[in-house]
Design an enzyme around this catalytic site. Structure first.
Site, PDB file in Angstrom:
ATOM      1  N   TYR B 427     -13.919  -7.245  12.980  1.00 40.02           N
ATOM      2  CA  TYR B 427     -13.324  -5.894  12.928  1.00 40.02           C
ATOM      3  C   TYR B 427     -13.237  -5.341  11.502  1.00 40.02           C
ATOM      4  CZ  TYR B 427      -8.443  -7.995  12.823  1.00 40.02           C
ATOM      5  OH  TYR B 427      -7.282  -8.670  12.552  1.00 40.02           O
ATOM      6  N   GLU B 428     -12.951  -4.079  11.397  1.00 44.83           N
ATOM      7  CA  GLU B 428     -13.004  -3.348  10.108  1.00 44.83           C
ATOM      8  C   GLU B 428     -14.397  -3.432   9.479  1.00 44.83           C
ATOM      9  OE1 GLU B 428      -9.716  -1.645  10.587  1.00 44.83           O
ATOM     10  OE2 GLU B 428     -10.998  -1.175   8.898  1.00 44.83           O
ATOM     11  N   GLY B 429     -15.421  -3.410  10.308  1.00 43.64           N
ATOM     12  CA  GLY B 429     -16.794  -3.566   9.813  1.00 43.64           C
ATOM     13  C   GLY B 429     -17.159  -5.036   9.842  1.00 43.64           C
ATOM     14  N   GLN B 434     -20.392  -5.505   5.948  1.00 41.25           N
ATOM     15  CA  GLN B 434     -19.831  -5.660   4.598  1.00 41.25           C
ATOM     16  C   GLN B 434     -20.930  -6.032   3.607  1.00 41.25           C
ATOM     17  OE1 GLN B 434     -16.651  -4.886   4.110  1.00 41.25           O
ATOM     18  NE2 GLN B 434     -16.328  -4.664   6.320  1.00 41.25           N
TER      19      GLN B 434
END
Lengths: 566, 566
Positions: B427-429, B434
């Protein structure tokens, strides 16, 4: 997402990579012709695809449970078990003398992989029985053999192995379960065992527990341990299940995965048992069972890797998201997704090839009596176990990653592979124990078996240079580095070896993986991209691993428990 | 196994390793003196040890559930949330203008780690609110700021972020949620969002959803997206929760881990929303929230790593099994167990140092406006996120392994760390995203920010040579190899960079880890064994990773989906 049995992949690896033709050329396994192999793999594959794979999620969602002392298995597992037994798959490797198929390990290992891919928690049941059959074949009296083996082969009865106790895990010699002579040739077994896989079920007519225990005059440690057959129901005069024995399931564990496989705490209260092998020599018989099981568990890792890979590839091919560099929208076309899938496939291939090469060595050792083949099998077993199960975990991890957020959602099934795989690196001897076996017991020949294998790898690479100079050159150099690492290793004290055991085992597997990929690429040019992936992207890790190995034990002990806790 | 807040470790890393003294020397953060830092860490640590850690297992066993459209949270979570809010921890980093503490990120990141170690599923709730506060501070109108921020800081209300849709995950621009102008300055938001962390709860007076949606005249893709505040209850004239908005929780996901954190499918049916920032410029505001969250999620990985390490060390110190090379019986004295624990500790230290160095760079960028510091923060953010969460997973995996068979049993808690950690890499990319951010957007300066950092590492290593020549020499050489790898990287086409993104990011983290361990060893000689472990045993992997990076994209695309499926 349906499982597809990789029958042609097995044919390729067996025929072109690990040399199963040698096995079929022996008298013992003369029947394992390519046609027979194809027929057996196809039939087992069909069973896995159509009957067993659909049970996998049900086993996860509805774990086996204990009700009033009776284990209720997951929905459909009884039918799945029957289908396995009716196909004769429990007794694939067993001697035809008692009704087995007498197939080579190289073939049965392949079939076990497919069953494991389809439903690992159910596959554990026949895997345990198979190990028990082998132990009985080697160590039991004729009476025990005649009574038990045919029923285990037919699947009418199941087998378990009872080693672990709360205070005796990796240190089996610390066990406290006791056996006493009853005076009539039987024994009374008393104690508690934990982590008993498939300790009970509701579909077999009897459960045959092989239990390690110590007689009153047994020496301390592993040398004073005896092995007993302790059946749930004591066979009557005609060999049918009779009186209930004094043993029972105390509880089932709540586990991270393999919910369909009941893991029991077993209590024995003066239960009637029969000696297997000689008094105080139970560990020898147990080792037969464990060695079989170690390769079997390694193949469980491959099984999960294959299933997780298929699952992730299907998802990546179906899932549309954004525009990819190839102009389409399925995420499989993103470079990093392709990288993950390539790694999953390359590692699965390598782990499978190592396991099957180990199985071929076992077969050749049995069929020819050759000490070299037996040493090869002994050398490869811990690598097949540890690397296979490490890859089961890593590939399942990558499978979740390919799914993105959906991988964290249980309904997709990606997470289940990851949970189910986790214990394979632990049971049948943790992978740390496997690595110590490799650098200890398996190097007691001064590295001779390792050097023979490395020489084969270098010779093959030298031949391959004409066709694939770049890949072959890398494999040759890596084998040479591993040879030097082995020379270093065998010259060290035991605990310096142990300190480097895990990285050494992984480096060995990296080189073996490169070797088998090179063989595959030579045999079939369409496999060159995967071989290049393995050799150029994954194999270089061996030098970092060897560097880590060479650091030895002193630096580890400099990290005192106090320093770690601070 | 109780959690122990590593307060002195934070002090050491902040003071001796990542240079927090520079932060305290700025006017903006002048109050962050060593004494204040100590006091804050101690107070937060006490909360985590005594109030929050005991909730962790309850959250796992009794997941949040949806009953008649209302989310019922896990036992004790309401009290735990209140304790967090009463300590003022939600608004640690928020501006004092609206009631926040105005503390630097370097300190709030440390506090967030402790809360995450204690109970990660609960920690997600304030983490989301913190990101929302930051987004509002930067982009909201004064009226919105005055109404919402104080209530978010006090914890009276909670915040969520709504990006993902079923067909729009990593590709946010594909979203289909619509917004229409109501004519009175408000908007009507309609659509379905998935994976909404803490989409609802039963302890906050209002839930403030930041929702991405497209206006009728919004361009396709990310450039036509606007951001809206869509509260569960529409504030009345005095700012209290009034009429129920037309939104609701459709369902909660069944997840591998983080059971205490309700992950919702949210439905908006013409729900009333207020624009945040300008029309069609919602992504800018969302990025503020996401960047904050990326470091926060990286620190979640560290949080799990720390908790899993403590848990495993306690087990290994208590668990007796066999005789060890040191003559005692606790398994911590076996070389391979010591190796695993050393790796867990070394990786946790490195991941924490990277995250805190990133936080220091964020603070310095804010406090000084320096473009170099801002570029440093931008460079380190994807590394802190991906490496931190990779290590959360790897350390938790090793934690299970240290437990042996007990690691697979849920009651011990080792497996929960592993399950909870899994989504942090996603999650969050995802960590692949990243890595692509690192090799793409973060290298648009031609590698300048990376070279500046590598120069610092080399300069420091050169200085350190006088004291620790062996370790310093290795770090210098690794930094130099990474510089060459970076030079290669920035000269490549985008997709060749993407193909090598993940191994490059890991290689970068390996070098940073070596650097921070070297700093630690110089500052405190008792840390030399751990630094030697990291530099001699773990850092060498960087060269294999760089070799993998250099392979480029062509070889990946040679592995066609058909070849992968065959």
């Amino acid at each position: 997402m349906p499982y597809r049995a990789p029958v042609s992949e097995f044919r390729f690896v067996l025929d072109q990579v690990v040399g199963m033709d040698q096995v079929a050329a022996t008298e013992l396994f003369a029947e394992a012709t390519p046609e027979t192999v194809e027929a057996i793999l196809s039939e087992a594959g069909k069973l896995c695809e159509t009957v067993l794979a659909p049970l996998n999620r049900a086993g996860d969602l509805t774990p086996a449970k204990l009700e009033n002392g009776v284990v209720r298995t997951s929905p459909g597992f009884a039918e799945g078990y029957r289908a396995i037994t009716e196909g004769g798959w429990v007794g694939m490797a067993a001697s035809p003398e008692h009704g087995g198929m007498g197939l080579p390990m190289s073939l049965t290992t392949a079939v076990n992989e497919m069953i494991g891919s389809a439903c690992l928690s159910l596959q554990l049941n026949p895997l345990m029985t198979q190990g028990q059959i082998e132990a009985l074949e080697h160590h039991a009296s004729d009476a025990i053999k005649e009574l038990y083996i045919p029923k285990l082969i037919s699947g009418e009865w199941c087998g378990t192995m009872n080693l672990t106790e709360a205070g005796a895990g990796s240190d089996v010699g610390a066990l406290r379960t006791k056996a006493e002579r009853n005076g009539d040739g039987t024994y009374a077994v008393t104690g508690q065992k934990i982590f008993i896989t498939w300790g009970d079920n509701d579909f077999a007519g009897n459960i045959c527990h092989l239990v390690l225990a110590r007689l009153p005059d047994g020496a301390p440690g592993t040398r004073g341990i005896s092995l007993f057959m302790v059946p749930k129901f004591i066979p009557d005069e005609s060999g049918n299940p009779g009186k209930r024995n004094s043993l029972g399931v105390v509880s089932l564990e709540h586990k991270l995965g393999l919910h369909g496989s009941p893991t029991a705490v077993m209590q024995y209260d003066g239960a009637t048992g029969w000696l297997i092998g000689e008094e105080h020599k139970g560990m020898a018989a147990m080792f037969t069972m464990m060695n079989n099981a170690r390769l079997g568990v390694g193949m469980q890792g491959v099984a999960i890797a294959e299933a997780a890979f298929q699952h992730a590839l299907t998802y990546a091919t179906d899932r549309k998201q954004g525009k990819t560099p190839l102009g389409a929208t399925a995420i499989v076309d993103h470079a990093d997704v392709r990288r993950m899938l390539g790694q999953m496939k390359a590692e699965t291939f390598a782990a499978r090839a190592i396991a099957l090469a180990c199985a071929v060595a076992i077969d050749m050792g049995r069929a020819t009596g050759s000490a070299d083949w037996q040493a090869r099998a002994a050398l490869l077993t811990p690598i097949a176990k540890a690397y296979g199960t490490d890859m089961g975990n890593e590939v399942a991890y990558l499978g979740v990653q390919v799914h993105g957020g959906m991988g964290f959602i249980e309904e997709t099934g990606a997470a289940q592979f990851s949970r189910d795989a986790r214990v394979t690196s632990i049971y049948e001897g943790t992978n740390g124990i496997q690595a110590m076996d490799l650098v200890g017991r398996k190097m007691m020949d001064g590295g001779a078996a390792a050097y023979r294998l490395l020489q084969e790898i270098e010779d093959h690479a030298s031949e391959a240079r004409a066709t694939l100079p770049d890949l072959a050159g890398d494999v040759w150099a890596a084998a040479e580095a591993l040879r030097e690492a082995t020379e270093w290793l065998v010259a060290q004290e035991a605990n310096d070896r142990n300190a480097g055991a895990v990285p050494y085992l992984r480096a060995f597997a990296r080189v073996l993986g490169g070797h088998y990929h090179l063989k595959a690429a030579l045999a079939d040019a369409s496999r060159q991209p995967l071989a290049a992936f393995a050799i150029k992207r994954l194999m270089p890790e061996h030098s970092a691993l060897i560097a880590q190995m060479r650091e030895g034990a002193a630096g580890l002990y400099a990290l005192t428990p106090e320093a770690l806790a601070s």
